[in-house]
Design a protein around this motif. Structure first.
Motif, PDB file in Angstrom:
ATOM      1  N   GLY A 186       0.905  -1.096  -0.001  1.00  0.00           N
ATOM      2  CA  GLY A 186      -0.154  -0.008   0.028  1.00  0.00           C
ATOM      3  C   GLY A 186       0.761   1.233   0.165  1.00  0.00           C
ATOM      4  O   GLY A 186       2.083   1.162   0.408  1.00  0.00           O
ATOM      5  N   VAL A 187       0.244   2.290  -0.170  1.00  0.00           N
ATOM      6  CA  VAL A 187       1.077   3.639  -0.169  1.00  0.00           C
ATOM      7  C   VAL A 187       1.202   4.128   1.058  1.00  0.00           C
ATOM      8  O   VAL A 187       2.439   4.489   1.394  1.00  0.00           O
ATOM      9  CB  VAL A 187       0.432   4.476  -1.179  1.00  0.00           C
ATOM     10  N   VAL A 188       0.294   4.191   2.037  1.00  0.00           N
ATOM     11  CA  VAL A 188       0.310   4.799   3.283  1.00  0.00           C
ATOM     12  C   VAL A 188       0.676   3.726   4.367  1.00  0.00           C
ATOM     13  O   VAL A 188       1.978   4.074   5.015  1.00  0.00           O
ATOM     14  CB  VAL A 188      -0.993   5.304   3.806  1.00  0.00           C
ATOM     15  N   VAL A 189       0.167   2.498   4.329  1.00  0.00           N
ATOM     16  CA  VAL A 189       0.806   1.556   5.317  1.00  0.00           C
ATOM     17  C   VAL A 189       0.774  -0.002   4.271  1.00  0.00           C
ATOM     18  O   VAL A 189      -0.030  -0.071   3.454  1.00  0.00           O
ATOM     19  CB  VAL A 189      -0.036   1.520   6.446  1.00  0.00           C
ATOM     20  N   LEU A 190       1.679  -0.732   4.876  1.00  0.00           N
ATOM     21  CA  LEU A 190       1.502  -2.210   4.170  1.00  0.00           C
ATOM     22  C   LEU A 190       0.354  -3.057   4.740  1.00  0.00           C
ATOM     23  O   LEU A 190      -0.362  -3.676   4.257  1.00  0.00           O
ATOM     24  CB  LEU A 190       2.885  -2.884   4.256  1.00  0.00           C
ATOM     25  N   SER A 191       0.317  -2.783   6.179  1.00  0.00           N
ATOM     26  CA  SER A 191      -0.702  -3.390   6.923  1.00  0.00           C
ATOM     27  C   SER A 191      -1.266  -2.749   8.092  1.00  0.00           C
ATOM     28  O   SER A 191      -0.481  -1.790   8.774  1.00  0.00           O
ATOM     29  CB  SER A 191      -0.309  -4.920   7.405  1.00  0.00           C
ATOM     30  N   MET A 192      -2.499  -3.133   8.264  1.00  0.00           N
ATOM     31  CA  MET A 192      -3.123  -2.035   9.342  1.00  0.00           C
ATOM     32  C   MET A 192      -3.669  -2.855  10.362  1.00  0.00           C
ATOM     33  O   MET A 192      -4.780  -3.926   9.883  1.00  0.00           O
ATOM     34  CB  MET A 192      -3.931  -1.017   8.534  1.00  0.00           C
ATOM     35  N   THR A 193      -3.341  -2.791  11.710  1.00  0.00           N
ATOM     36  CA  THR A 193      -4.096  -3.934  12.681  1.00  0.00           C
ATOM     37  C   THR A 193      -4.696  -3.283  13.757  1.00  0.00           C
ATOM     38  O   THR A 193      -5.279  -3.461  14.663  1.00  0.00           O
ATOM     39  CB  THR A 193      -2.708  -4.601  13.398  1.00  0.00           C
ATOM     40  N   GLY A 194      -4.885  -1.806  13.493  1.00  0.00           N
ATOM     41  CA  GLY A 194      -5.633  -1.004  14.240  1.00  0.00           C
ATOM     42  C   GLY A 194      -5.285   0.726  13.954  1.00  0.00           C
ATOM     43  O   GLY A 194      -4.832   0.843  13.014  1.00  0.00           O
ATOM     44  N   GLY A 195      -5.853   1.478  14.700  1.00  0.00           N
ATOM     45  CA  GLY A 195      -5.564   2.832  14.464  1.00  0.00           C
ATOM     46  C   GLY A 195      -6.290   3.596  13.552  1.00  0.00           C
ATOM     47  O   GLY A 195      -7.299   2.989  13.417  1.00  0.00           O
ATOM     48  N   GLU A 196      -5.948   4.602  13.056  1.00  0.00           N
ATOM     49  CA  GLU A 196      -6.887   5.541  12.020  1.00  0.00           C
ATOM     50  C   GLU A 196      -6.092   6.199  11.092  1.00  0.00           C
ATOM     51  O   GLU A 196      -4.825   6.606  11.124  1.00  0.00           O
ATOM     52  CB  GLU A 196      -7.508   6.505  12.892  1.00  0.00           C
ATOM     53  N   ILE A 197      -6.625   6.251   9.794  1.00  0.00           N
ATOM     54  CA  ILE A 197      -6.167   6.760   8.785  1.00  0.00           C
ATOM     55  C   ILE A 197      -6.984   7.858   8.163  1.00  0.00           C
ATOM     56  O   ILE A 197      -8.223   7.230   7.612  1.00  0.00           O
ATOM     57  CB  ILE A 197      -5.624   6.021   7.508  1.00  0.00           C
TER      58      ILE A 197
END
Length: 240
Positions: A186-197
């Protein structure tokens, strides 16, 4: 902030949004009282604005007001140094030199960092322009772009966005990422396990990968993605 005139009774406050539409903002405090100053946070949910009032003391109470610092990331060398130090910090290095360096770019409150951009930064040639790499391996604190732009990134911004991590109001222009990896990219993150974009603007994307491709996140297990805008080209085995 709103200061009420003597004897005023306020039903709502009118503001014009970025699209030129007139919005009426109704306070959750009833009534608004003379002699107080009311800072408000305005957020939009669909077309319905809401106001979140803060607990504010009257001006007549006096006391000390502490203003925020002048910390922030404003140059390419700043960005490189911040990334190196934050990677050390998330790897468990909380030495005095690391904390002192990070304090130039952010502030810590109740154990959580808040970092911010204070200028647009040209990232061309930084952080591995021709391979699947990341600026920071993981983000578990807040990164506020303050509507500034990172341009020419050749890699993903963060490897993992975890619980408590937040990326907001960040612009990324012309990211160019190419990899033979089958790992979701991904451009912003490879993987997301929580949090906020949220409220990020990702423009002129070119992301080419042998695995799944995501304009914002390669994969997302948990967290919130909202209010972002993206455009560009994704080439992969699947997209998200």
């Amino acid at each position: 902030s709103v200061i009420l005139p003597e004897g005023a009774e306020v039903d709502y406050i009118e503001m014009t949004d970025n699209h030129g539409e007139l919005q009426r903002i109704y306070s959750e405090l009833d009534p608004l009282e003379r002699g107080w100053r009311y800072p408000v946070n305005v957020s939009m949910s669909g077309t319905v604005p809401t106001v979140r009032p803060y607990e504010i003391l009257p001006w007549t109470d006096g006391g000390t007001v502490e203003l925020g610092g002048t910390y922030g990331i404003g140059t390419a060398p700043d960005f490189e140094t911040w990334a190196a130090m934050y990677n050390r910090y998330t790897a468990g290095d909380e030495g005095d030199d690391v904390i002192a360096a990070l304090s130039n770019y952010g502030e810590m409150t109740e154990g959580k960092w808040r970092f911010q951009l204070i200028a647009d930064i040209d990232c061309s040639g930084l952080f591995g322009a021709s391979e699947l790499d990341v600026v920071v391996s993981g983000l578990y604190d807040e990164f506020d772009g303050r509507n500034h732009t990172l341009s020419g990134l050749g890699c993903t911004f963060a490897g993992v966005l975890g619980e408590g991590g937040k990326i907001t109001d960040l612009n990324i222009d012309s990211p160019d990422i190419t990899t033979d990896s089958t790992t979701p990219a991904g451009v912003v993150v490879l993987s997301m396990t929580g949090g906020e974009i949220s409220m990020c603007d990702i423009t002129s994307i070119r992301l080419e990968t042998a695995g799944p491709a995501g304009a914002i996140a390669g994969s997302a297990e948990a967290g919130t993605i909202s209010g972002n805008k993206v455009n560009g080209l994704l080439l992969g085995t699947s997209s998200s």
